[in-house]
Design a protein around this motif. Sequence first.
Motif, short mmCIF file in Angstrom:
data_model
loop_
_atom_site.label_atom_id
_atom_site.label_comp_id
_atom_site.label_asym_id
_atom_site.label_seq_id
_atom_site.Cartn_x
_atom_site.Cartn_y
_atom_site.Cartn_z
N GLY A 1 0.81 -1.20 0.00
CA GLY A 1 0.00 0.00 0.00
C GLY A 1 0.85 1.26 0.00
N TYR A 2 0.23 2.36 -0.39
CA TYR A 2 0.94 3.64 -0.44
C TYR A 2 1.48 4.04 0.93
CZ TYR A 2 -1.17 4.65 -5.04
OH TYR A 2 -1.56 4.62 -6.35
N LEU A 3 2.63 4.70 0.92
CA LEU A 3 3.09 5.38 2.11
C LEU A 3 2.38 6.72 2.22
CD1 LEU A 3 6.98 4.87 2.09
CD2 LEU A 3 5.21 3.41 3.07
N SER A 4 2.44 7.34 3.40
CA SER A 4 1.92 8.69 3.52
C SER A 4 2.79 9.65 2.72
CB SER A 4 1.89 9.12 4.99
OG SER A 4 3.21 9.09 5.53
N ILE A 5 2.31 10.83 2.47
CA ILE A 5 3.02 11.79 1.62
C ILE A 5 4.43 12.05 2.13
CG2 ILE A 5 3.04 14.17 0.77
CD1 ILE A 5 -0.01 14.09 0.81
N GLU A 6 4.59 12.16 3.45
CA GLU A 6 5.90 12.49 4.03
C GLU A 6 6.77 11.28 4.29
OE1 GLU A 6 3.10 12.40 7.66
OE2 GLU A 6 3.00 12.64 5.47
N GLY A 7 6.26 10.06 4.05
CA GLY A 7 7.02 8.86 4.36
C GLY A 7 6.67 8.33 5.74
N THR A 8 7.46 7.42 6.28
CA THR A 8 7.13 6.79 7.55
C THR A 8 7.78 7.52 8.72
OG1 THR A 8 9.04 5.28 7.53
CG2 THR A 8 7.05 4.56 6.38
N ALA A 9 7.15 7.40 9.88
CA ALA A 9 7.69 8.01 11.09
C ALA A 9 9.00 7.34 11.50
CB ALA A 9 6.66 7.91 12.22
N ALA A 10 9.11 6.03 11.28
CA ALA A 10 10.34 5.31 11.65
C ALA A 10 11.53 5.85 10.86
CB ALA A 10 10.17 3.82 11.41
N TYR A 11 11.32 6.08 9.58
CA TYR A 11 12.40 6.61 8.74
C TYR A 11 12.76 8.03 9.16
CZ TYR A 11 14.78 8.29 4.52
OH TYR A 11 15.69 8.84 3.64
N ALA A 12 11.77 8.87 9.36
CA ALA A 12 12.03 10.26 9.76
C ALA A 12 12.79 10.31 11.08
CB ALA A 12 10.71 11.03 9.88
N GLY A 13 12.40 9.49 12.04
CA GLY A 13 13.09 9.46 13.32
C GLY A 13 14.53 8.99 13.19
N ALA A 14 14.76 7.99 12.34
CA ALA A 14 16.11 7.49 12.13
C ALA A 14 16.99 8.55 11.48
CB ALA A 14 16.07 6.23 11.27
N VAL A 15 16.43 9.27 10.51
CA VAL A 15 17.18 10.34 9.84
C VAL A 15 17.58 11.42 10.84
CG1 VAL A 15 16.98 12.24 8.17
CG2 VAL A 15 16.16 9.95 7.57
N GLN A 16 16.64 11.84 11.66
CA GLN A 16 16.92 12.91 12.62
C GLN A 16 17.98 12.51 13.64
OE1 GLN A 16 13.17 14.21 14.27
NE2 GLN A 16 12.28 14.56 12.26
N LYS A 17 17.94 11.28 14.13
CA LYS A 17 18.96 10.82 15.08
C LYS A 17 20.33 10.77 14.42
CE LYS A 17 15.92 8.19 18.15
NZ LYS A 17 15.55 6.85 18.66
N LEU A 18 20.37 10.37 13.16
CA LEU A 18 21.64 10.31 12.45
C LEU A 18 22.22 11.72 12.26
CD1 LEU A 18 23.39 8.05 11.17
CD2 LEU A 18 22.30 8.59 8.98
N LEU A 19 21.36 12.67 11.95
CA LEU A 19 21.81 14.04 11.72
C LEU A 19 22.26 14.72 13.01
CD1 LEU A 19 19.08 15.36 9.26
CD2 LEU A 19 21.40 14.67 8.68
#
Length: 396
Positions: free
Chosen positions: A64-82
């Motif tokens: 199924g489609y992802l939400s427009i902004e993508g997944t919360a798990a991915y966003a959280g992982a990106v922010q911790k990496l940054l």
Amino acid sequence: MFERVSVAPADPILGLNEAFKAETRAEKINLGVGVFKDAGGNTPILDTVKEAERRLVNSETTKGYLSIEGTAAYAGAVQKLLFGAQAPLLDSGRVTTVQAPGGTGALRIGAEFLVRQLGIKTIWVSDPTWANHNGIFAAAGLTVKTYRYFDADTRGLDIDGMLADLSSAQAGEAVLLHGCCHNPTGVDPTIAQWGQIVKVLQAQDLLPFMDFAYQGFAAGVDEDAAGLRLLVEQMPEVFIASSFSKNFGLYNERVGALTAVAKTPDAATAVLSQLKSIIRAVYSNPPCHGAAVVATILTDPELTARWHEEVAAMRSRILTLRHEFVAGLKAQGVQQDFSFIAEQKGMFSFSGLSKTQVERLRDEYAIYMVGSGRINVAGMNTDRMTYLCKAIAAVL
């Protein structure tokens, strides 16, 4: 109507790659397109990526489609990496992240936001910069100006010129910064110089937009984020376009993100809503697989530790190739000092070779590189180093 369309010029980097593929000489070497190569000349799939993919295949239950902004798990992982896993910014409500099709997609989404929502008309980029920056920002309607960056005499950063040029920028304009492993020069600011840059950004009321495509390829995953973390500590608003093509080897999965740091949680919410509006009209919602791989690795401590090791191995290989290249040129009797190449960071080096010399390398020796003289060090190979150094010695 199509008969009235003229042929567009080939992309200076991807077009070069197509020419290399058509090259029939066995000794050919590709130092143009920015991809990592292992000792066998291949662009490998990381072991952690393979493990994450195995887990995803076994656990996936829908397409199924992802939400427009993508997944919360991915966003959280990106922010911790940054920003770091324990960064207070993570719980501030001031940060929002949207998944994007690669770093290029993140840059374009951000550029559209600058024009549509902030009314920004000008963005400053380094001279030189990645060839595609100009096209991305111009296509969004921005005027692109340049600030001095590379000192051709010292082969280092022209910090005085950079600060002087940014001091002439008008309040409310945007500035594109490279987080680390500057493309194409391989020259990065020191942390002290980052402090100087931040002071000018503050004094001129400029909006920083960081392109962060090589985290982990300079000194380390956290070490490479030092400039970014200083920036977000001292600037109330920052855009970051990040890419996982290089440090996860996910080139053809097109995995990127655009992260906005806002002054308040309410502003972050508003920014996210407008980014979603832009995305909806461009590609509707993002692909799943590559981002799911990144999230799987970065949310599993064991996989994360193994990924850090793999990034360190890639970083070490590039550094070894830099030193071998410098030594190889010296062994071929080259009098010109190329020691700066061993000091530069990341995949690229601004070699100083002229366009004529670059053309000779391609025509006479089947060695392909960008006309500016930018070399992808990660495309070198120990087994072919002598041939490469002999060819460069010949054209010098």
